[in-house]
Design an enzyme around this catalytic site. Structure first.
Site, PDB file in Angstrom:
ATOM      1  N   ASN A 162       0.840  -1.162   0.014  1.00  0.00           N
ATOM      2  CA  ASN A 162      -0.116  -0.122   0.016  1.00  0.00           C
ATOM      3  C   ASN A 162       0.762   1.198   0.021  1.00  0.00           C
ATOM      4  O   ASN A 162       0.307   2.292  -0.342  1.00  0.00           O
ATOM      5  CB  ASN A 162      -1.050   0.202   1.200  1.00  0.00           C
ATOM      6  CG  ASN A 162      -0.340  -0.067   2.643  1.00  0.00           C
ATOM      7  OD1 ASN A 162       0.734  -0.246   2.647  1.00  0.00           O
ATOM      8  ND2 ASN A 162      -1.338   0.301   3.504  1.00  0.00           N
ATOM      9  N   THR A 188       5.339  -8.377  -3.587  1.00  0.00           N
ATOM     10  CA  THR A 188       5.137  -8.625  -5.050  1.00  0.00           C
ATOM     11  C   THR A 188       4.438  -7.611  -5.901  1.00  0.00           C
ATOM     12  O   THR A 188       4.847  -7.142  -6.865  1.00  0.00           O
ATOM     13  CB  THR A 188       4.643 -10.075  -5.156  1.00  0.00           C
ATOM     14  OG1 THR A 188       5.392 -10.944  -4.520  1.00  0.00           O
ATOM     15  CG2 THR A 188       4.688 -10.546  -6.694  1.00  0.00           C
ATOM     16  N   GLU A 258       5.662  -3.124  11.739  1.00  0.00           N
ATOM     17  CA  GLU A 258       4.334  -2.551  11.664  1.00  0.00           C
ATOM     18  C   GLU A 258       3.200  -3.150  11.069  1.00  0.00           C
ATOM     19  O   GLU A 258       3.462  -3.538   9.950  1.00  0.00           O
ATOM     20  CB  GLU A 258       4.740  -1.013  10.791  1.00  0.00           C
ATOM     21  CG  GLU A 258       3.502  -0.216  10.714  1.00  0.00           C
ATOM     22  CD  GLU A 258       3.576   0.709   9.574  1.00  0.00           C
ATOM     23  OE1 GLU A 258       4.701   0.893   8.894  1.00  0.00           O
ATOM     24  OE2 GLU A 258       2.371   1.169   9.103  1.00  0.00           O
ATOM     25  N   CYS A 292      -2.986   0.797   7.118  1.00  0.00           N
ATOM     26  CA  CYS A 292      -3.207   0.312   8.535  1.00  0.00           C
ATOM     27  C   CYS A 292      -3.722   1.303   9.717  1.00  0.00           C
ATOM     28  O   CYS A 292      -4.375   0.840  10.409  1.00  0.00           O
ATOM     29  CB  CYS A 292      -1.673  -0.344   8.970  1.00  0.00           C
ATOM     30  SG  CYS A 292      -0.459   1.121   8.999  1.00  0.00           S
ATOM     31  N   THR A 293      -3.376   2.548   9.144  1.00  0.00           N
ATOM     32  CA  THR A 293      -4.048   3.505  10.189  1.00  0.00           C
ATOM     33  C   THR A 293      -5.512   4.125   9.945  1.00  0.00           C
ATOM     34  O   THR A 293      -5.663   5.188  10.385  1.00  0.00           O
ATOM     35  CB  THR A 293      -3.199   4.785  10.304  1.00  0.00           C
ATOM     36  OG1 THR A 293      -2.684   5.215   9.020  1.00  0.00           O
ATOM     37  CG2 THR A 293      -1.842   4.503  11.006  1.00  0.00           C
TER      38      THR A 293
HETATM   39  O1  G3H Z   1      -0.597   1.402   6.137  1.00  0.00           O
HETATM   40  C1  G3H Z   1       0.092   1.859   6.954  1.00  0.00           C
HETATM   41  C2  G3H Z   1       0.827   2.923   6.799  1.00  0.00           C
HETATM   42  O2  G3H Z   1       1.937   3.226   7.934  1.00  0.00           O
HETATM   43  C3  G3H Z   1      -0.215   4.303   7.016  1.00  0.00           C
HETATM   44  O3  G3H Z   1       0.245   5.335   6.706  1.00  0.00           O
HETATM   45  O4  G3H Z   1      -1.056   6.879   7.896  1.00  0.00           O
HETATM   46  O5  G3H Z   1       0.433   7.942   6.366  1.00  0.00           O
HETATM   47  O6  G3H Z   1      -1.676   6.466   5.636  1.00  0.00           O
HETATM   48  P1  G3H Z   1      -0.466   6.760   6.776  1.00  0.00           P
END
Ligand code: G3H
Length: 484
Positions: A162, A188, A258, A292-293
Protein backbone atom coordinates in the site's frame (compact mmCIF):
# COMPACT_ATOMS: atom_id res chain seq x y z
CA UNK A 1 17.81 -1.86 -18.79
CA UNK A 2 14.29 -3.32 -19.06
CA UNK A 3 13.47 -5.85 -21.77
CA UNK A 4 10.13 -5.50 -23.55
CA UNK A 5 8.00 -8.42 -24.76
CA UNK A 6 4.67 -7.69 -26.42
CA UNK A 7 4.65 -4.23 -24.83
CA UNK A 8 4.84 -5.76 -21.35
CA UNK A 9 8.20 -5.09 -19.72
CA UNK A 10 10.18 -7.70 -17.88
CA UNK A 11 12.13 -6.02 -15.13
CA UNK A 12 15.47 -7.30 -13.89
CA UNK A 13 16.31 -7.65 -10.21
CA UNK A 14 19.09 -5.55 -8.68
CA UNK A 15 21.55 -8.07 -7.27
CA UNK A 16 25.01 -7.21 -5.93
CA UNK A 17 24.85 -3.85 -7.68
CA UNK A 18 23.89 -5.29 -11.10
CA UNK A 19 20.60 -5.39 -12.98
CA UNK A 20 20.11 -9.05 -13.79
CA UNK A 21 17.64 -11.65 -14.88
CA UNK A 22 17.34 -14.42 -12.32
CA UNK A 23 18.95 -17.80 -12.87
CA UNK A 24 15.52 -19.25 -12.14
CA UNK A 25 14.47 -18.02 -15.58
CA UNK A 26 11.09 -17.53 -13.95
CA UNK A 27 9.18 -14.31 -13.69
CA UNK A 28 6.08 -13.18 -11.85
CA UNK A 29 3.37 -11.31 -13.72
CA UNK A 30 2.13 -8.13 -12.03
CA UNK A 31 -1.49 -7.30 -12.82
CA UNK A 32 -2.88 -3.82 -12.31
CA UNK A 33 -5.83 -3.85 -9.89
CA UNK A 34 -7.74 -1.36 -12.01
CA UNK A 35 -6.50 -1.85 -15.57
CA UNK A 36 -7.08 -5.56 -15.05
CA UNK A 37 -4.15 -6.45 -17.26
CA UNK A 38 -0.54 -7.49 -16.77
CA UNK A 39 1.63 -4.38 -16.58
CA UNK A 40 5.01 -6.03 -16.13
CA UNK A 41 6.96 -9.06 -15.00
CA UNK A 42 9.48 -9.25 -12.21
CA UNK A 43 12.17 -11.83 -11.49
CA UNK A 44 11.62 -14.81 -9.22
CA UNK A 45 14.98 -14.60 -7.46
CA UNK A 46 16.53 -17.86 -6.22
CA UNK A 47 18.00 -18.81 -2.85
CA UNK A 48 21.61 -18.91 -4.17
CA UNK A 49 21.06 -15.37 -5.51
CA UNK A 50 19.86 -14.35 -2.05
CA UNK A 51 23.08 -15.79 -0.58
CA UNK A 52 25.17 -13.94 -3.12
CA UNK A 53 23.39 -10.64 -2.45
CA UNK A 54 23.78 -10.95 1.30
CA UNK A 55 27.46 -11.81 0.92
CA UNK A 56 27.98 -8.75 -1.31
CA UNK A 57 26.04 -6.62 1.20
CA UNK A 58 28.29 -7.80 4.03
CA UNK A 59 31.41 -6.91 2.08
CA UNK A 60 30.12 -3.52 0.93
CA UNK A 61 28.90 -2.63 4.41
CA UNK A 62 32.39 -2.53 5.94
CA UNK A 63 33.65 0.24 3.69
CA UNK A 64 30.26 1.99 3.68
CA UNK A 65 30.34 2.25 7.48
CA UNK A 66 33.86 3.68 7.30
CA UNK A 67 32.73 6.58 5.12
CA UNK A 68 32.05 9.82 6.95
CA UNK A 69 28.45 10.49 7.87
CA UNK A 70 28.57 13.50 5.58
CA UNK A 71 29.63 11.32 2.64
CA UNK A 72 26.86 8.80 3.25
CA UNK A 73 24.46 11.75 3.48
CA UNK A 74 25.61 12.99 0.08
CA UNK A 75 24.78 9.65 -1.52
CA UNK A 76 21.33 9.74 0.05
CA UNK A 77 20.74 13.33 -1.01
CA UNK A 78 21.67 12.35 -4.56
CA UNK A 79 19.10 9.56 -4.31
CA UNK A 80 16.51 12.14 -3.25
CA UNK A 81 17.48 14.27 -6.28
CA UNK A 82 17.10 11.27 -8.59
CA UNK A 83 13.72 10.43 -7.07
CA UNK A 84 12.67 14.00 -7.74
CA UNK A 85 13.76 13.71 -11.38
CA UNK A 86 11.75 10.50 -11.74
CA UNK A 87 8.79 11.68 -9.68
CA UNK A 88 6.18 11.47 -12.42
CA UNK A 89 7.32 8.09 -13.65
CA UNK A 90 7.40 6.59 -10.15
CA UNK A 91 4.00 8.07 -9.25
CA UNK A 92 2.49 6.72 -12.48
CA UNK A 93 3.94 3.29 -11.77
CA UNK A 94 2.59 3.42 -8.22
CA UNK A 95 -0.86 4.31 -9.52
CA UNK A 96 -0.81 1.55 -12.14
CA UNK A 97 0.53 -1.12 -9.86
CA UNK A 98 -1.40 -0.63 -6.62
CA UNK A 99 -4.27 1.58 -7.76
CA UNK A 100 -3.57 4.61 -5.56
CA UNK A 101 -4.99 7.75 -7.14
CA UNK A 102 -2.46 9.89 -8.96
CA UNK A 103 -2.60 12.82 -6.54
CA UNK A 104 -1.91 10.53 -3.58
CA UNK A 105 0.76 8.65 -5.54
CA UNK A 106 2.52 11.92 -6.32
CA UNK A 107 2.14 12.96 -2.68
CA UNK A 108 3.72 9.69 -1.60
CA UNK A 109 6.76 10.21 -3.81
CA UNK A 110 7.20 13.80 -2.59
CA UNK A 111 6.82 12.66 1.03
CA UNK A 112 9.56 10.13 0.34
CA UNK A 113 11.94 12.68 -1.17
CA UNK A 114 11.40 14.83 1.92
CA UNK A 115 11.89 11.82 4.17
CA UNK A 116 15.21 10.88 2.61
CA UNK A 117 16.54 14.43 2.96
CA UNK A 118 15.18 14.74 6.50
CA UNK A 119 16.81 11.43 7.45
CA UNK A 120 20.20 12.78 6.39
CA UNK A 121 19.67 15.94 8.42
CA UNK A 122 18.47 13.99 11.44
CA UNK A 123 21.52 11.73 11.40
CA UNK A 124 23.86 14.70 11.03
CA UNK A 125 22.40 16.11 14.23
CA UNK A 126 22.58 12.94 16.31
CA UNK A 127 25.57 12.36 18.53
CA UNK A 128 26.92 10.01 21.15
CA UNK A 129 27.40 10.46 24.88
CA UNK A 130 30.07 10.10 27.47
CA UNK A 131 29.77 9.01 31.08
CA UNK A 132 32.11 8.88 34.09
CA UNK A 133 32.15 5.89 36.43
CA UNK A 134 31.81 7.94 39.62
CA UNK A 135 28.09 8.35 39.10
CA UNK A 136 27.62 4.85 40.52
CA UNK A 137 28.35 4.08 44.20
CA UNK A 138 32.00 3.07 44.51
CA UNK A 139 32.66 3.81 40.83
CA UNK A 140 35.78 5.62 39.72
CA UNK A 141 36.01 8.98 38.04
CA UNK A 142 38.95 7.54 36.12
CA UNK A 143 36.65 5.41 34.05
CA UNK A 144 35.44 7.39 31.07
CA UNK A 145 32.81 5.68 28.97
CA UNK A 146 32.33 6.82 25.37
CA UNK A 147 28.98 5.73 23.97
CA UNK A 148 28.66 5.77 20.19
CA UNK A 149 26.12 4.29 17.82
CA UNK A 150 27.35 1.73 15.31
CA UNK A 151 25.49 -0.02 12.47
CA UNK A 152 23.97 -3.47 12.86
CA UNK A 153 25.24 -4.90 9.56
CA UNK A 154 22.75 -6.04 6.92
CA UNK A 155 19.16 -4.87 7.30
CA UNK A 156 16.32 -6.75 5.63
CA UNK A 157 13.67 -4.19 4.64
CA UNK A 158 10.28 -5.65 3.69
CA UNK A 159 7.71 -3.18 2.42
CA UNK A 160 3.93 -3.58 1.88
CA UNK A 161 1.84 -3.07 -1.25
CA UNK A 162 0.00 0.00 0.00
CA UNK A 163 3.00 2.36 0.34
CA UNK A 164 5.53 0.82 -2.04
CA UNK A 165 7.65 3.97 -2.11
CA UNK A 166 7.33 5.61 1.27
CA UNK A 167 7.35 2.51 3.44
CA UNK A 168 10.34 1.18 1.50
CA UNK A 169 12.38 4.39 1.80
CA UNK A 170 11.46 4.86 5.45
CA UNK A 171 13.40 1.64 6.08
CA UNK A 172 16.14 1.96 3.45
CA UNK A 173 17.19 5.55 4.18
CA UNK A 174 17.71 5.19 7.96
CA UNK A 175 19.42 1.84 7.45
CA UNK A 176 21.90 3.31 4.97
CA UNK A 177 22.60 6.54 6.82
CA UNK A 178 23.32 4.53 9.97
CA UNK A 179 26.00 2.61 8.02
CA UNK A 180 24.16 -0.61 7.21
CA UNK A 181 23.79 -2.46 3.94
CA UNK A 182 20.26 -3.34 2.82
CA UNK A 183 18.44 -6.28 1.34
CA UNK A 184 15.18 -4.86 0.06
CA UNK A 185 12.22 -7.20 -0.48
CA UNK A 186 9.17 -5.30 -1.74
CA UNK A 187 5.69 -6.84 -1.62
CA UNK A 188 5.22 -8.63 -4.95
CA UNK A 189 2.44 -6.19 -5.86
CA UNK A 190 4.55 -3.07 -5.58
CA UNK A 191 7.76 -4.61 -6.96
CA UNK A 192 7.78 -2.62 -10.19
CA UNK A 193 7.51 0.62 -8.27
CA UNK A 194 10.21 -0.62 -5.90
CA UNK A 195 12.43 -1.31 -8.91
CA UNK A 196 11.91 2.23 -10.17
CA UNK A 197 12.97 3.63 -6.80
CA UNK A 198 16.07 1.51 -6.84
CA UNK A 199 16.86 2.51 -10.41
CA UNK A 200 16.98 6.05 -8.99
CA UNK A 201 19.27 4.84 -6.21
CA UNK A 202 21.51 3.14 -8.76
CA UNK A 203 21.76 6.36 -10.76
CA UNK A 204 22.89 8.12 -7.58
CA UNK A 205 26.04 5.97 -7.78
CA UNK A 206 25.94 4.04 -4.49
CA UNK A 207 28.75 1.52 -3.94
CA UNK A 208 28.18 -1.85 -5.56
CA UNK A 209 26.43 -4.39 -3.35
CA UNK A 210 25.34 -1.95 -0.64
CA UNK A 211 21.71 -2.65 -1.59
CA UNK A 212 20.16 -5.57 -3.41
CA UNK A 213 16.54 -5.75 -4.44
CA UNK A 214 15.08 -9.23 -4.19
CA UNK A 215 11.81 -9.86 -5.98
CA UNK A 216 9.97 -13.14 -5.73
CA UNK A 217 7.23 -14.99 -3.93
CA UNK A 218 7.37 -14.74 -0.15
CA UNK A 219 6.38 -18.41 -0.06
CA UNK A 220 9.64 -19.31 -1.87
CA UNK A 221 12.21 -16.92 -0.45
CA UNK A 222 10.45 -15.27 2.52
CA UNK A 223 11.50 -17.72 5.22
CA UNK A 224 14.89 -18.17 3.60
CA UNK A 225 15.57 -14.44 3.91
CA UNK A 226 14.13 -14.21 7.42
CA UNK A 227 16.16 -17.11 8.78
CA UNK A 228 19.33 -16.21 6.90
CA UNK A 229 22.32 -15.94 9.25
CA UNK A 230 23.64 -12.99 7.21
CA UNK A 231 20.69 -10.78 8.14
CA UNK A 232 21.25 -8.67 11.26
CA UNK A 233 17.96 -6.81 11.59
CA UNK A 234 14.50 -6.93 10.01
CA UNK A 235 12.14 -4.04 9.47
CA UNK A 236 8.78 -5.25 8.20
CA UNK A 237 5.46 -3.60 7.39
CA UNK A 238 2.54 -5.81 6.46
CA UNK A 239 -0.11 -8.07 7.89
CA UNK A 240 -0.20 -9.22 11.50
CA UNK A 241 -0.25 -12.82 10.32
CA UNK A 242 3.00 -12.44 8.37
CA UNK A 243 4.54 -10.35 11.16
CA UNK A 244 3.86 -13.11 13.70
CA UNK A 245 5.28 -15.72 11.37
CA UNK A 246 8.37 -13.62 10.79
CA UNK A 247 8.95 -13.14 14.51
CA UNK A 248 8.84 -16.92 14.97
CA UNK A 249 11.27 -17.55 12.13
CA UNK A 250 13.91 -14.89 12.77
CA UNK A 251 16.68 -15.88 15.14
CA UNK A 252 17.99 -13.51 17.82
CA UNK A 253 18.01 -10.35 15.75
CA UNK A 254 16.18 -7.07 16.35
CA UNK A 255 12.81 -6.76 14.65
CA UNK A 256 10.63 -3.76 13.97
CA UNK A 257 7.13 -4.73 12.93
CA UNK A 258 4.39 -2.42 11.70
CA UNK A 259 1.28 -4.55 11.37
CA UNK A 260 -2.48 -4.23 11.21
CA UNK A 261 -4.86 -1.98 13.09
CA UNK A 262 -8.48 -1.57 14.09
CA UNK A 263 -8.25 2.11 14.96
CA UNK A 264 -11.34 3.38 16.78
CA UNK A 265 -12.73 6.88 16.50
CA UNK A 266 -14.24 7.58 19.93
CA UNK A 267 -16.85 10.30 19.57
CA UNK A 268 -18.00 12.00 22.80
CA UNK A 269 -21.32 13.79 23.17
CA UNK A 270 -19.64 17.23 23.14
CA UNK A 271 -17.66 16.69 19.92
CA UNK A 272 -17.76 19.16 17.03
CA UNK A 273 -19.69 16.77 14.78
CA UNK A 274 -18.92 18.47 11.46
CA UNK A 275 -15.18 18.31 11.99
CA UNK A 276 -15.51 14.82 13.45
CA UNK A 277 -17.43 13.51 10.45
CA UNK A 278 -14.96 15.11 8.09
CA UNK A 279 -12.01 13.45 9.84
CA UNK A 280 -13.71 10.09 10.13
CA UNK A 281 -14.66 9.91 6.46
CA UNK A 282 -11.20 10.97 5.26
CA UNK A 283 -9.62 8.64 7.80
CA UNK A 284 -11.75 5.63 6.94
CA UNK A 285 -12.09 5.75 3.18
CA UNK A 286 -8.99 7.32 1.65
CA UNK A 287 -7.29 4.80 -0.69
CA UNK A 288 -10.40 2.69 -0.13
CA UNK A 289 -9.40 2.06 3.48
CA UNK A 290 -6.24 0.15 2.50
CA UNK A 291 -4.17 1.76 5.24
CA UNK A 292 -3.12 0.31 8.56
CA UNK A 293 -4.04 3.63 10.18
CA UNK A 294 -7.51 3.93 8.62
CA UNK A 295 -10.41 4.60 11.02
CA UNK A 296 -11.83 1.07 11.27
CA UNK A 297 -14.66 1.53 13.75
CA UNK A 298 -16.63 4.42 15.23
CA UNK A 299 -17.56 4.25 18.91
CA UNK A 300 -20.10 7.03 19.29
CA UNK A 301 -22.09 8.22 22.29
CA UNK A 302 -25.77 7.33 21.85
CA UNK A 303 -26.81 10.94 22.42
CA UNK A 304 -25.13 12.19 19.24
CA UNK A 305 -25.15 8.99 17.19
CA UNK A 306 -28.12 9.86 14.94
CA UNK A 307 -26.69 13.25 14.11
CA UNK A 308 -23.20 11.88 13.45
CA UNK A 309 -24.44 9.03 11.25
CA UNK A 310 -26.49 11.51 9.16
CA UNK A 311 -23.37 13.64 8.61
CA UNK A 312 -21.24 10.60 7.80
CA UNK A 313 -23.84 9.36 5.32
CA UNK A 314 -23.86 12.66 3.44
CA UNK A 315 -20.08 12.72 3.17
CA UNK A 316 -19.76 9.05 2.26
CA UNK A 317 -22.27 9.49 -0.54
CA UNK A 318 -20.22 12.39 -1.89
CA UNK A 319 -17.03 10.39 -2.19
CA UNK A 320 -15.84 9.93 -5.76
CA UNK A 321 -15.69 6.30 -6.83
CA UNK A 322 -13.85 4.90 -9.83
CA UNK A 323 -10.49 5.09 -11.49
CA UNK A 324 -7.28 6.28 -9.81
CA UNK A 325 -6.50 8.33 -12.94
CA UNK A 326 -9.44 10.55 -12.10
CA UNK A 327 -8.19 10.99 -8.53
CA UNK A 328 -11.16 9.04 -7.16
CA UNK A 329 -11.20 8.60 -3.41
CA UNK A 330 -12.58 5.10 -3.73
CA UNK A 331 -10.58 2.92 -6.10
CA UNK A 332 -10.58 -0.81 -6.86
CA UNK A 333 -9.07 -2.93 -4.10
CA UNK A 334 -5.71 -4.58 -4.63
CA UNK A 335 -7.29 -7.83 -5.87
CA UNK A 336 -10.51 -9.83 -5.99
CA UNK A 337 -9.59 -11.82 -2.90
CA UNK A 338 -9.39 -8.59 -0.87
CA UNK A 339 -12.79 -7.50 -2.20
CA UNK A 340 -14.31 -10.92 -1.37
CA UNK A 341 -12.97 -10.63 2.16
CA UNK A 342 -14.51 -7.19 2.71
CA UNK A 343 -17.80 -8.34 1.18
CA UNK A 344 -17.84 -11.29 3.59
CA UNK A 345 -17.54 -8.93 6.56
CA UNK A 346 -20.36 -6.73 5.24
CA UNK A 347 -22.61 -9.77 4.63
CA UNK A 348 -21.93 -11.14 8.10
CA UNK A 349 -22.83 -7.79 9.72
CA UNK A 350 -26.04 -7.43 7.69
CA UNK A 351 -27.05 -11.04 8.44
CA UNK A 352 -26.64 -10.32 12.13
CA UNK A 353 -28.80 -7.17 12.02
CA UNK A 354 -26.52 -4.20 11.25
CA UNK A 355 -28.21 -1.28 9.49
CA UNK A 356 -26.96 -0.52 5.98
CA UNK A 357 -26.69 3.28 5.80
CA UNK A 358 -24.92 3.47 2.49
CA UNK A 359 -23.06 1.34 -0.07
CA UNK A 360 -22.85 -2.45 -0.30
CA UNK A 361 -22.65 -2.39 -4.07
CA UNK A 362 -19.85 -4.07 -5.93
CA UNK A 363 -18.38 -4.27 -9.38
CA UNK A 364 -15.56 -6.84 -9.28
CA UNK A 365 -12.91 -5.49 -6.92
CA UNK A 366 -14.45 -2.00 -6.83
CA UNK A 367 -16.63 -1.67 -3.73
CA UNK A 368 -18.85 1.33 -3.07
CA UNK A 369 -17.99 3.02 0.23
CA UNK A 370 -20.12 1.25 2.80
CA UNK A 371 -21.37 2.62 6.12
CA UNK A 372 -22.93 0.27 8.67
CA UNK A 373 -24.79 1.47 11.76
CA UNK A 374 -25.92 -0.40 14.88
CA UNK A 375 -22.99 -2.77 14.64
CA UNK A 376 -22.74 -5.02 17.68
CA UNK A 377 -19.95 -6.99 19.28
CA UNK A 378 -21.11 -10.33 17.87
CA UNK A 379 -20.34 -9.17 14.32
CA UNK A 380 -16.94 -9.90 12.76
CA UNK A 381 -16.69 -6.34 11.42
CA UNK A 382 -16.52 -5.10 15.03
CA UNK A 383 -13.12 -6.80 15.46
CA UNK A 384 -11.59 -7.78 12.13
CA UNK A 385 -9.56 -5.39 9.99
CA UNK A 386 -11.25 -5.18 6.57
CA UNK A 387 -8.56 -3.18 4.67
CA UNK A 388 -11.36 -1.92 2.49
CA UNK A 389 -13.99 0.84 2.22
CA UNK A 390 -16.38 -0.22 4.99
CA UNK A 391 -16.92 1.53 8.31
CA UNK A 392 -18.90 0.09 11.24
CA UNK A 393 -20.60 2.40 13.74
CA UNK A 394 -21.00 0.98 17.24
CA UNK A 395 -23.24 3.01 19.56
CA UNK A 396 -22.14 3.24 23.21
CA UNK A 397 -23.73 4.56 26.43
CA UNK A 398 -20.63 6.02 28.02
CA UNK A 399 -16.98 6.90 27.62
CA UNK A 400 -16.11 3.90 29.80
CA UNK A 401 -17.94 1.55 27.45
CA UNK A 402 -16.16 3.11 24.44
CA UNK A 403 -12.77 2.60 26.08
CA UNK A 404 -13.70 -0.96 27.07
CA UNK A 405 -14.63 -1.88 23.48
CA UNK A 406 -11.60 -0.04 22.11
CA UNK A 407 -9.32 -2.09 24.36
CA UNK A 408 -11.01 -5.43 23.69
CA UNK A 409 -9.43 -5.42 20.24
CA UNK A 410 -6.31 -7.49 19.60
CA UNK A 411 -4.91 -4.47 17.79
CA UNK A 412 -3.39 -1.34 19.29
CA UNK A 413 -2.13 0.97 16.58
CA UNK A 414 -3.83 4.36 16.95
CA UNK A 415 -7.11 5.78 18.31
CA UNK A 416 -8.89 9.07 17.71
CA UNK A 417 -10.82 10.90 20.39
CA UNK A 418 -13.28 13.61 19.43
CA UNK A 419 -14.30 15.94 22.26
CA UNK A 420 -14.02 19.63 23.11
CA UNK A 421 -13.06 18.85 26.68
CA UNK A 422 -9.28 18.54 26.96
CA UNK A 423 -9.47 16.84 30.36
CA UNK A 424 -11.77 14.18 28.96
CA UNK A 425 -9.50 13.80 25.91
CA UNK A 426 -6.47 13.22 28.11
CA UNK A 427 -8.34 10.78 30.34
CA UNK A 428 -9.39 8.69 27.32
CA UNK A 429 -5.93 9.02 25.77
CA UNK A 430 -4.46 7.60 28.97
CA UNK A 431 -6.88 4.68 29.02
CA UNK A 432 -6.71 3.39 25.45
CA UNK A 433 -4.06 0.74 24.75
CA UNK A 434 -2.53 2.00 21.51
CA UNK A 435 0.71 3.44 20.18
CA UNK A 436 -0.73 6.88 19.35
CA UNK A 437 -3.85 8.82 20.30
CA UNK A 438 -5.07 11.57 18.01
CA UNK A 439 -7.17 14.20 19.75
CA UNK A 440 -9.68 15.73 17.33
CA UNK A 441 -7.91 14.29 14.31
CA UNK A 442 -7.83 11.13 12.24
CA UNK A 443 -5.22 8.44 12.76
CA UNK A 444 -2.14 8.76 10.61
CA UNK A 445 1.51 7.81 10.61
CA UNK A 446 2.94 11.17 9.64
CA UNK A 447 4.46 13.63 9.88
CA UNK A 448 7.38 11.29 9.47
CA UNK A 449 9.43 12.90 12.23
CA UNK A 450 6.88 11.65 14.80
CA UNK A 451 7.41 8.30 16.52
CA UNK A 452 5.16 5.64 14.97
CA UNK A 453 4.40 2.43 16.80
CA UNK A 454 1.76 -0.15 17.48
CA UNK A 455 1.18 -2.33 20.53
CA UNK A 456 -0.45 -5.77 20.87
CA UNK A 457 -1.06 -7.30 17.42
CA UNK A 458 -0.23 -3.98 15.74
CA UNK A 459 3.49 -4.40 16.00
CA UNK A 460 6.63 -3.85 17.97
CA UNK A 461 9.46 -1.35 17.94
CA UNK A 462 9.15 2.27 16.90
CA UNK A 463 9.52 3.91 13.51
CA UNK A 464 9.63 7.58 12.51
CA UNK A 465 12.92 8.96 11.23
CA UNK A 466 14.77 9.36 14.54
CA UNK A 467 13.57 6.07 16.00
CA UNK A 468 14.29 4.16 12.80
CA UNK A 469 17.90 5.33 12.87
CA UNK A 470 18.09 4.19 16.50
CA UNK A 471 16.51 0.81 15.73
CA UNK A 472 18.99 0.21 12.90
CA UNK A 473 22.04 0.94 15.01
CA UNK A 474 23.21 -0.07 18.44
CA UNK A 475 25.18 1.46 21.23
CA UNK A 476 28.86 0.67 21.52
CA UNK A 477 30.68 1.52 24.71
CA UNK A 478 34.42 2.14 24.84
CA UNK A 479 35.83 2.62 28.34
CA UNK A 480 39.02 4.59 28.78
CA UNK A 481 40.67 3.66 32.07
CA UNK A 482 42.53 6.86 32.84
CA UNK A 483 45.56 7.11 35.08
CA UNK A 484 44.49 7.50 38.71
O1 G3H B 1 -0.64 1.32 6.09
C1 G3H B 1 0.14 1.72 6.95
C2 G3H B 1 0.78 3.02 6.82
O2 G3H B 1 1.88 3.12 7.72
C3 G3H B 1 -0.17 4.15 7.03
O3 G3H B 1 0.45 5.36 6.77
O4 G3H B 1 -1.03 6.91 8.04
O5 G3H B 1 0.53 7.76 6.29
O6 G3H B 1 -1.50 6.44 5.67
P1 G3H B 1 -0.44 6.69 6.69
Amino acid sequence: MDSVKNEVKTYPAYLTGEWRESQSQKTIAIKSPWKHEVIGNVQAVTQPEVDESIQAAKEAQHSWAKLSLGDRGQYLNRWADELEEAKDDIATSLMNEVGKNFKSAEGEVQRTIDLVRYTVQEALHMHGQSVRGDGFPGGSKNKLGIIERVPLGVVLAISPFNYPVNLAASKIAPALIAGNAVIFKPATQGSITGIKMIQALDRAGFPKGILSLITGHGSEIGDYLTEHPGINMISFTGSTQTGKHLSQKSIMIPLVLELGGKDPAIVCDDADLDKTADNIVKGAYSYSGQRCTAVKRVLVDDKVADELVAKLKEKVENLSVGSPVNDSAIVPLIDDKAADFVQGLIDDALDKGATLVSGNKRDGNLLQPTLLDNVTEDMDIAWIEPFGPVLPVIRVHSVDQAVEIANKSNFGLQASVFTQDIDKALEIAGAVEVGTVQVNGRPQRGPDNFPFLGVKASGMGTQGVHNSILSMSREKLTVINLKP
